[in-house]
Scaffold this motif. Structure first.
Motif, mmCIF file in Angstrom:
data_model
loop_
_atom_site.group_PDB
_atom_site.id
_atom_site.type_symbol
_atom_site.label_atom_id
_atom_site.label_comp_id
_atom_site.label_asym_id
_atom_site.label_seq_id
_atom_site.Cartn_x
_atom_site.Cartn_y
_atom_site.Cartn_z
ATOM 1 N N SER A 263 -11.150 -10.948 2.988
ATOM 2 C CA SER A 263 -10.643 -9.624 3.334
ATOM 3 C C SER A 263 -10.687 -9.498 4.848
ATOM 4 C CB SER A 263 -11.491 -8.521 2.687
ATOM 5 O OG SER A 263 -10.889 -7.262 2.856
ATOM 6 N N LEU B 69 -10.883 -3.278 -1.571
ATOM 7 C CA LEU B 69 -10.317 -4.589 -1.265
ATOM 8 C C LEU B 69 -11.404 -5.558 -0.806
ATOM 9 C CD1 LEU B 69 -7.043 -3.650 0.672
ATOM 10 C CD2 LEU B 69 -7.258 -4.361 -1.717
ATOM 11 N N ASP B 70 -12.324 -5.062 0.005
ATOM 12 C CA ASP B 70 -13.429 -5.912 0.459
ATOM 13 C C ASP B 70 -14.249 -6.407 -0.736
ATOM 14 O OD1 ASP B 70 -12.505 -5.225 2.964
ATOM 15 O OD2 ASP B 70 -14.203 -3.918 3.456
ATOM 16 N N THR C 42 -15.804 -10.464 4.207
ATOM 17 C CA THR C 42 -14.932 -9.531 4.909
ATOM 18 C C THR C 42 -15.129 -9.788 6.387
ATOM 19 O OG1 THR C 42 -15.047 -7.836 3.185
ATOM 20 C CG2 THR C 42 -14.443 -7.105 5.400
ATOM 21 N N SER D 202 -7.288 -5.379 4.992
ATOM 22 C CA SER D 202 -8.187 -4.225 4.965
ATOM 23 C C SER D 202 -8.314 -3.644 6.372
ATOM 24 C CB SER D 202 -9.552 -4.641 4.409
ATOM 25 O OG SER D 202 -10.386 -3.528 4.197
ATOM 26 N N SER D 203 -9.287 -2.759 6.566
ATOM 27 C CA SER D 203 -9.440 -2.141 7.885
ATOM 28 C C SER D 203 -10.837 -1.562 8.057
ATOM 29 C CB SER D 203 -8.397 -1.034 8.080
ATOM 30 O OG SER D 203 -8.860 0.206 7.612
ATOM 31 N N THR E 217 0.837 -1.198 0.000
ATOM 32 C CA THR E 217 0.000 0.000 0.000
ATOM 33 C C THR E 217 0.874 1.252 0.000
ATOM 34 O OG1 THR E 217 -1.660 -1.155 1.349
ATOM 35 C CG2 THR E 217 -1.857 1.221 1.200
ATOM 36 N N LEU F 228 -4.819 -0.656 -4.230
ATOM 37 C CA LEU F 228 -6.045 -1.237 -4.769
ATOM 38 C C LEU F 228 -5.758 -1.922 -6.110
ATOM 39 C CD1 LEU F 228 -9.028 -1.701 -4.378
ATOM 40 C CD2 LEU F 228 -9.485 0.472 -5.518
ATOM 41 N N TRP G 14 -10.210 -7.193 8.242
ATOM 42 C CA TRP G 14 -10.080 -5.886 8.892
ATOM 43 C C TRP G 14 -9.144 -6.043 10.082
ATOM 44 C CZ3 TRP G 14 -15.519 -3.175 9.438
ATOM 45 C CH2 TRP G 14 -15.993 -2.861 8.156
ATOM 46 N N ALA H 20 -12.824 0.957 5.788
ATOM 47 C CA ALA H 20 -13.749 0.647 4.702
ATOM 48 C C ALA H 20 -15.175 1.032 5.055
ATOM 49 C CB ALA H 20 -13.691 -0.848 4.375
ATOM 50 N N GLN I 210 -9.913 2.726 -0.925
ATOM 51 C CA GLN I 210 -8.995 1.610 -1.143
ATOM 52 C C GLN I 210 -9.407 0.410 -0.291
ATOM 53 O OE1 GLN I 210 -6.044 0.769 1.194
ATOM 54 N NE2 GLN I 210 -5.375 -0.887 -0.135
ATOM 55 N N LYS I 211 -9.711 0.638 0.962
ATOM 56 C CA LYS I 211 -10.095 -0.465 1.833
ATOM 57 C C LYS I 211 -11.429 -1.074 1.414
ATOM 58 C CE LYS I 211 -6.389 -0.072 4.204
ATOM 59 N NZ LYS I 211 -5.265 -0.992 3.859
#
Length: 290
Positions: free
Chosen positions: A197, A177-178, A252, A157-158, A104, A131, A199, A161, A173-174
């Motif tokens: 994905s 990814l999900d 996710t 991810s985080s 990233t 991404l 978090w 999102a 971006q997050k």
């Protein structure tokens, strides 16, 4: 229960990527680690100080943990270089069991409390390296994994999102990814290849240590229960070697919650979820439109 031997962790010079790689090494895996840093000083913290960590150091740490670390210099904005990484893995190992998309772009103004238009426009580079780069790596990994009939493609991810975190580019971006995990799982259904994905919560990384000094009020509370960089690696290994990966494919998940289900602790501790304060992952949508 599956046996996994070979992994690729992208963006692993330091931080979450390095920790995940070390954790996989502790499980005896051969781990390819990519990154751009070959000499300390290439990466800077939020206050401009030099961050430690190189791809070679991470690879050595993987080996020291009990696995086999292989460092590969790679700028994930370079599609040809990324393709070469997968060609190397195929040539040397003949298989790939786990891809962890972690690379990233970290913009120097990321944690500044300013609206997006007051930050440099280059902050959107996270949509390229972060991404798009995850899509490219997953494209290559899927071809190898479908051919062998097994594998896991994971995305780091985080909660960003869902909630506002570090601005719209980071959040997009997050969330992207999900969605990659969700939609790739549809295409991979029945192939033996799964996606997920994850978090991650606040992490004990080199950048986070500096952030806690730059914005102490914001980071002090989180740092008390922060996850080790290795935590997600142990979670992914436990999932990939369990019988639950297929059932969770396309989902996710909050890493701390999945860890509890799998019986994984972090340095002997159970980490909090943050679901109630920062939001919950999207539920998979069963509709499919071609």
């Amino acid at each position: 229960m599956s046996e996994i031997k070979v992994a690729l962790v992208t963006g692993a010079s330091r931080g979450a990527g390095a920790g995940i790689a070390r954790a996989l090494g502790a499980h005896g895996m051969t781990v390819y680690v990519t990154g751009r840093t070959v000499e300390p000083g290439d990466a800077k913290a939020w206050d401009g100080s030099v961050l430690p960590g190189t791809v070679a150091e991470t690879a050595a740490a993987v080996t020291a943990a009990g696995g086999k670390g292989i460092a590969v210099l790679c700028d994930h904005s370079d599609d040809e270089r990324v393709a070469a990484v997968f060609e190397q893995i195929r040539r040397e190992q003949g298989r790939l069991d786990l891809l962890v998309n972690n690379a990233t772009y970290m913009h120097p103004q990321l944690i500044e409390q300013k609206p997006f238009w007051q930050k440099d426009i280059s902050a959107c580079e996270i949509l390229n390296v972060g991404l798009r780069s995850a899509y490219i790596a997953s494209w290559h990994a899927a071809q190898m994994m479908v051919e062998q009939g097994r594998g896991l493609i994971a995305f780091g991810s985080s909660f960003g999102a869902s909630c506002y975190m570090h601005g719209p580019a980071y959040g997009a971006q997050k969330a992207g990814l999900d969605k990659f995990a969700h939609d790739m799982a549809v295409d991979l259904r029945g192939s033996g290849v799964n996606t997920l994905s994850v978090w991650m919560g606040p992490l004990k990384t080199e950048r986070a240590a500096v952030a806690s000094k730059v914005n102490p009020a914001q980071y002090e509370a989180f740092s008390k229960t922060a996850e080790s960089p290795e935590f997600t690696g142990h979670i992914l290994y436990a999932l990939a070697t369990s019988n639950q990966a297929e059932a969770l494919s396309g989902h996710t998940v909050i890493g701390a919650e999945l860890a509890r289900e799998l019986g994984v602790t972090d340095e002997g501790s159970v980490r909090p979820s943050y679901r109630e304060t920062l939001g919950e992952p999207p539920k998979p949508n069963p509709a499919v439109v071609y």
